[in-house]
Every structure is written in structure tokens, then in C-alpha cells.
Design a protein around this motif. Structure first.
Motif, PDB file in Angstrom:
ATOM      1  N   TRP A   1       0.742  -1.221   0.099  1.00 47.49           N
ATOM      2  CA  TRP A   1       0.041  -0.027   0.043  1.00 47.49           C
ATOM      3  C   TRP A   1       0.967   1.330   0.044  1.00 47.49           C
ATOM      4  N   VAL A   2       1.778   1.313   0.784  1.00 50.82           N
ATOM      5  CA  VAL A   2       2.834   2.397   1.006  1.00 50.82           C
ATOM      6  C   VAL A   2       3.504   2.671  -0.514  1.00 50.82           C
ATOM      7  N   ILE A   3       3.900   1.610  -0.983  1.00 51.81           N
ATOM      8  CA  ILE A   3       4.585   1.846  -2.487  1.00 51.81           C
ATOM      9  C   ILE A   3       3.568   2.387  -3.193  1.00 51.81           C
ATOM     10  N   ASN A   4       2.363   1.796  -3.336  1.00 55.02           N
ATOM     11  CA  ASN A   4       1.500   2.288  -4.321  1.00 55.02           C
ATOM     12  C   ASN A   4       0.976   3.780  -4.075  1.00 55.02           C
ATOM     13  N   GLU A   5       0.799   4.078  -2.952  1.00 55.19           N
ATOM     14  CA  GLU A   5       0.315   5.270  -2.553  1.00 55.19           C
ATOM     15  C   GLU A   5       1.353   6.391  -2.667  1.00 55.19           C
ATOM     16  N   ALA A   6       2.781   6.197  -2.533  1.00 56.28           N
ATOM     17  CA  ALA A   6       3.907   7.123  -2.705  1.00 56.28           C
ATOM     18  C   ALA A   6       3.990   7.339  -3.938  1.00 56.28           C
ATOM     19  N   CYS A   7       3.630   6.318  -4.865  1.00 53.94           N
ATOM     20  CA  CYS A   7       3.820   6.647  -6.572  1.00 53.94           C
ATOM     21  C   CYS A   7       2.555   7.452  -6.692  1.00 53.94           C
ATOM     22  N   ARG A   8       1.136   6.902  -6.219  1.00 52.12           N
ATOM     23  CA  ARG A   8       0.327   7.799  -6.756  1.00 52.12           C
ATOM     24  C   ARG A   8       0.472   9.329  -6.461  1.00 52.12           C
ATOM     25  N   GLN A   9       0.877   9.503  -5.453  1.00 49.02           N
ATOM     26  CA  GLN A   9       0.824  10.879  -4.823  1.00 49.02           C
ATOM     27  C   GLN A   9       1.942  11.761  -5.690  1.00 49.02           C
ATOM     28  N   LEU A  10       3.123  11.140  -5.896  1.00 52.59           N
ATOM     29  CA  LEU A  10       4.084  11.944  -6.855  1.00 52.59           C
ATOM     30  C   LEU A  10       3.551  12.168  -7.843  1.00 52.59           C
ATOM     31  N   MET A  11       2.837  11.354  -8.468  1.00 53.11           N
ATOM     32  CA  MET A  11       2.310  11.602  -9.962  1.00 53.11           C
ATOM     33  C   MET A  11       1.105  12.665 -10.009  1.00 53.11           C
TER      34      MET A  11
ATOM     35  N   TRP B   1       1.007  15.203  -7.708  1.00 47.77           N
ATOM     36  CA  TRP B   1       1.690  16.407  -7.543  1.00 47.77           C
ATOM     37  C   TRP B   1       2.168  16.997  -8.917  1.00 47.77           C
ATOM     38  N   ARG B   2       2.880  15.914  -9.871  1.00 51.75           N
ATOM     39  CA  ARG B   2       3.365  16.474 -11.019  1.00 51.75           C
ATOM     40  C   ARG B   2       2.007  16.955 -12.050  1.00 51.75           C
ATOM     41  N   ALA B   3       1.137  16.125 -11.900  1.00 48.31           N
ATOM     42  CA  ALA B   3      -0.208  16.511 -12.747  1.00 48.31           C
ATOM     43  C   ALA B   3      -0.505  17.940 -12.432  1.00 48.31           C
ATOM     44  N   GLN B   4      -0.406  18.195 -11.312  1.00 47.97           N
ATOM     45  CA  GLN B   4      -0.855  19.487 -10.801  1.00 47.97           C
ATOM     46  C   GLN B   4       0.118  20.738 -11.218  1.00 47.97           C
ATOM     47  N   GLY B   5       1.360  20.165 -11.669  1.00 46.52           N
ATOM     48  CA  GLY B   5       2.383  20.962 -12.134  1.00 46.52           C
ATOM     49  C   GLY B   5       3.510  21.363 -10.902  1.00 46.52           C
ATOM     50  N   SER B   6       3.472  20.735  -9.784  1.00 46.13           N
ATOM     51  CA  SER B   6       4.522  20.692  -9.115  1.00 46.13           C
ATOM     52  C   SER B   6       5.725  19.789  -9.207  1.00 46.13           C
ATOM     53  N   GLU B   7       6.892  20.027  -9.474  1.00 47.24           N
ATOM     54  CA  GLU B   7       8.098  19.283  -9.941  1.00 47.24           C
ATOM     55  C   GLU B   7       8.567  18.717  -8.657  1.00 47.24           C
ATOM     56  N   VAL B   8       8.181  17.535  -8.194  1.00 47.86           N
ATOM     57  CA  VAL B   8       8.664  16.851  -7.043  1.00 47.86           C
ATOM     58  C   VAL B   8       9.812  15.892  -7.718  1.00 47.86           C
ATOM     59  N   PRO B   9      11.048  16.036  -7.717  1.00 41.08           N
ATOM     60  CA  PRO B   9      11.987  15.067  -8.290  1.00 41.08           C
ATOM     61  C   PRO B   9      11.937  13.666  -7.838  1.00 41.08           C
ATOM     62  N   SER B  10      11.553  13.492  -6.576  1.00 42.34           N
ATOM     63  CA  SER B  10      11.619  11.985  -6.288  1.00 42.34           C
ATOM     64  C   SER B  10      10.905  11.767  -4.971  1.00 42.34           C
ATOM     65  N   VAL B  11      10.474  10.463  -4.814  1.00 37.90           N
ATOM     66  CA  VAL B  11       9.534  10.318  -3.490  1.00 37.90           C
ATOM     67  C   VAL B  11      10.546   8.950  -2.887  1.00 37.90           C
ATOM     68  N   SER B  12      10.958   9.131  -1.656  1.00 35.43           N
ATOM     69  CA  SER B  12      11.595   7.928  -0.798  1.00 35.43           C
ATOM     70  C   SER B  12      10.674   7.239  -0.213  1.00 35.43           C
ATOM     71  N   VAL B  13      10.840   5.943  -0.147  1.00 32.51           N
ATOM     72  CA  VAL B  13       9.984   5.074   0.571  1.00 32.51           C
ATOM     73  C   VAL B  13      11.023   3.912   1.430  1.00 32.51           C
TER      74      VAL B  13
ATOM     75  N   LYS C   1       7.278  -3.106  -9.463  1.00 34.77           N
ATOM     76  CA  LYS C   1       6.963  -2.820 -11.144  1.00 34.77           C
ATOM     77  C   LYS C   1       5.440  -2.437 -11.290  1.00 34.77           C
ATOM     78  N   GLU C   2       4.609  -3.239 -10.448  1.00 38.82           N
ATOM     79  CA  GLU C   2       3.071  -2.943 -10.603  1.00 38.82           C
ATOM     80  C   GLU C   2       2.840  -1.429 -10.264  1.00 38.82           C
ATOM     81  N   ALA C   3       3.434  -1.089  -9.217  1.00 40.78           N
ATOM     82  CA  ALA C   3       3.004   0.261  -8.745  1.00 40.78           C
ATOM     83  C   ALA C   3       3.480   0.965  -9.801  1.00 40.78           C
ATOM     84  N   LEU C   4       4.826   1.108 -10.333  1.00 40.67           N
ATOM     85  CA  LEU C   4       5.233   1.974 -11.067  1.00 40.67           C
ATOM     86  C   LEU C   4       4.355   2.067 -12.528  1.00 40.67           C
ATOM     87  N   ALA C   5       4.020   0.698 -12.947  1.00 38.25           N
ATOM     88  CA  ALA C   5       3.256   0.782 -14.291  1.00 38.25           C
ATOM     89  C   ALA C   5       1.828   1.494 -13.986  1.00 38.25           C
TER      90      ALA C   5
END
Ligand code: C2E
Ligand code: CA
Ligand code: CA
Ligand code: CA
Length: 269
Positions: free
Chosen positions: A88-98, A100-112, A129-133
Motif C-alpha cells: 500500500w505504501v509503495i502504491n500510495e507514494a507513487c500515486r501521490q508523486l504523480m 503532484w506532477r499532474a498539478q504542475g509541482s515538480e517533485v523530483p523523487s519520493v523515498s519509501v 513494477k506493478e506500482a510504477l506501471a
């Protein structure tokens, strides 16, 4: 009573009972959507720009309120629940980063953060792999934090796992560095991109101290191995200044921002 059996041993202390109750609640926490990720900024030394955020797990318990990870992560580890929670953590972190990016905020990375059990579980690679895809996230935007002690526990086995992760294109950070007795022979071979200096060396850091000498040594090691070096737990301007002078690449800590809900972090991006 009422068809409910309760096994009680007088030797069982209050702590054991409480832990048992907590584990039962932990089993339901995912389906009750009681988890939330908070995010803490990581900045290029001395004061920015933002190089990424670290995701830190929070549990909103229906009776206890906010429960911190040091209380429940060890229980999740012991019971194996960490595998589902970690997914859940990996999925949620990827979802949130994307998001932010969709809203125009350039967050270079997320650490988990990955615990030892997660790191050694056969399903890890697939989950990542699944979360990234699923979220269309560039692999290099995900940083996996593994503690030095986890990485050095069985270094040959760790090396294989880290090579597979690295082949996916994700980045590796060695967390709590300086507390885990690295074999330099293995450290040299680990496909990591970052060393994170443990807060223990930052807490009482003053010029000329033993801690300052250790921090310098870690930074020199990082330079030699071509790794960026970040310090965690930076709370004061004096620490910020000294860590920058000593050559830290990036900084993280209350001085720059406490871990906070995505909405609050997002508002400041
Ligand atoms: P960690 O990975 O070493 O995370 C750093 C901890 O220091 C975090 O505590 C963070 O809130 C806290 N911190 C950050 N800046 C400062 C500062 O300036 N001063 C002080 N005193 N503390 C600071 P937190 O969030 O309670 O997390 C504790 C530990 O729980 C983490 O240590 C990590 O090992 C684990 N953890 C947190 N989230 C996860 C997760 O999603 N999965 C796994 N497996 N472990 C997690
Ligand atoms: Ca960490
Ligand atoms: Ca750490
Ligand atoms: Ca730590």
C-alpha cells in the motif's frame, strides 16, 4: 462469556495484552483505510531546491488517535502484515508523486522505507513494477531506503536483491548510515545512489567534535564511491551550516519541515 473465549495467563503482562489488541487492530487497518503517508522535504544543501520527499507512514487508530511507526512497524514485521502494508505504501507514494506532477509541482523523487522483511520478500520486485506501471511513474523517481543493517545483514544476498531493483531503474539509499557496520568491500559493490547519515551523528553535532569527524569520513566515503550524502534530523541552523561546510549533498529535518500530510506539503510546493 457470550461464546467468546479469552485465554488468560496470569504471567501475561499488560504489555503483552495491549500488543495483542494492537495486532488485531493492525490486521484491519488497511481495509478501514486508517493509514496515511506524511511527507518530509529533502533539500539540496544548504537551503534548497527540493530534491525530493520521504514518505513516512502514519496510522490513525479509531481509539488511540495517531500511532507512530516505531510502535506498529515492529509488530507489522513480526506478524508479516508489513508485506500488505508495504505494498500500500509503495502504491500510495507513487500515486501521490504523480498527482503532484499532474498539478504542475515538480517533485523530483519520493523515498519509501523498506523494512528487512519486505526487502527479503520474493514478491517485492513484482509489487514495485506493478506500482510504477499503474501510475506511469518513471522508475528513477522512486528511491528505496534500506537501512545499512538490513543491507549488511547478509551482504551477498542483499547484493543480488539490490542489483535486481537497480535493474528496474529505481534508486537505492542506504538509511541510518554509520550505525550498521558496513563491510566496505560490499558497500563498494552495492548499486546505491545515496548514503543517509543517521541522526545520531547530527543530534549533538558541533565543530571539531568526534561526530563532525565521523560525518566528514562518511562524506569522503560517499565521494569516493560516487554517492550523494544526505543528513537526516537537521534541527538547527548551526547543524545546517556545519553539514554544508563538511560537504553534505542534501539535508532533511525539522529545521526545513516536519513530515506532514500530502495536502499541506502540496500547498507549499
Ligand atoms: P527513518 O526512516 O530513519 O525516518 C526518520 C524519522 O525521523 C522519522 O520518524 C521522521 O519523522 C523523524 N525525523 C525527521 N526529521 C527529524 C528531526 O529533525 N528531528 C527528529 N528528532 N526526528 C526527525 P517516524 O516518521 O516516526 O518514522 C520512524 C521510523 O519508522 C522510520 O525511521 C522508518 O524506519 C520507519 N518507517 C516509517 N514509515 C515507514 C514505512 O512506510 N515503511 C517501513 N517499513 N518503515 C517505515
Ligand atoms: Ca528513512
Ligand atoms: Ca533514517
Ligand atoms: Ca532512523
Amino acid at each position: 462469556g457470550r461464546n467468546v473465549y479469552c485465554f488468560f495467563e496470569p504471567s501475561m503482562n499488560r504489555g503483552a495484552h495491549e500488543q495483542l489488541a494492537l495486532v488485531q487492530d493492525l490486521r484491519r487497518a488497511l481495509s478501514l483505510e486508517q493509514f496515511e503517508l506524511h511527507y518530509q522535504p529533502k533539500l539540496r544543501a544548504p537551503d534548497g531546491p527540493l530534491v525530493g520527499v520521504e514518505a513516512l507512514l502514519r496510522w490513525h487508530h479509531h481509539e488511540r488517535g495517531l500511532v507512530m511507526p516505531d510502535t506498529f512497524i515492529p509488530l507489522a514485521e513480526k506478524t508479516g502484515l508489513i508485506l500488505e502494508i508495504g505494498r500500500w505504501v509503495i502504491n500510495e507514494a507513487c500515486r501521490q508523486l504523480m498527482e503532484w506532477r499532474a498539478q504542475g509541482s515538480e517533485v523530483p523523487s519520493v523515498s519509501v522505507n523498506l523494512s528487512a522483511t519486505q526487502f527479503r520478500s520474493p514478491g517485492l520486485l513484482g509489487k514495485i513494477k506493478e506500482a510504477l506501471a499503474r501510475h506511469g511513474m518513471p522508475p528513477s523517481s522512486l528511491i528505496l531506503e534500506i537501512t545499512e543493517s538490513t543491507a549488511m545483514h547478509d551482504p551477498e544476498a542483499s547484493l543480488v536483491i539490490l542489483q535486481r531493483l537497480s535493474a528496474l531503474g529505481v534508486q537505492i539509499s542506504i538509511d541510518d548510515f554509520g550505525t550498521g557496520y558496513s563491510s566496505l568491500l560490499y558497500l563498494k559493490r552495492l548499486p546505491a545512489s545515496e548514503l543517509k547519515i543517521d541522526r545520531a551523528f547530527v543530534k549533538d553535532l558541533v565543530p571539531g567534535s568526534e561526530d563532525a569527524a565521523i560525518v566528514s569520513a562518511i562524506i569522503a566515503l560517499g565521494r569516493t564511491l560516487n554517492l550523494s550524502v544526505i543528513a537526516e534530523g537537521v534541527e538547527t541552523e548551526a547543524q545546517q551550516k556545519l553539514l554544508t561546510e563538511l560537504g553534505c549533498t542534501s539535508l532533511q529535518g525539522y529545521h526545513f519541515g516536519r513530515p506532514d500530510a500530502a495536502a499541506s506539503i502540496g500547498a507549499r510546493l
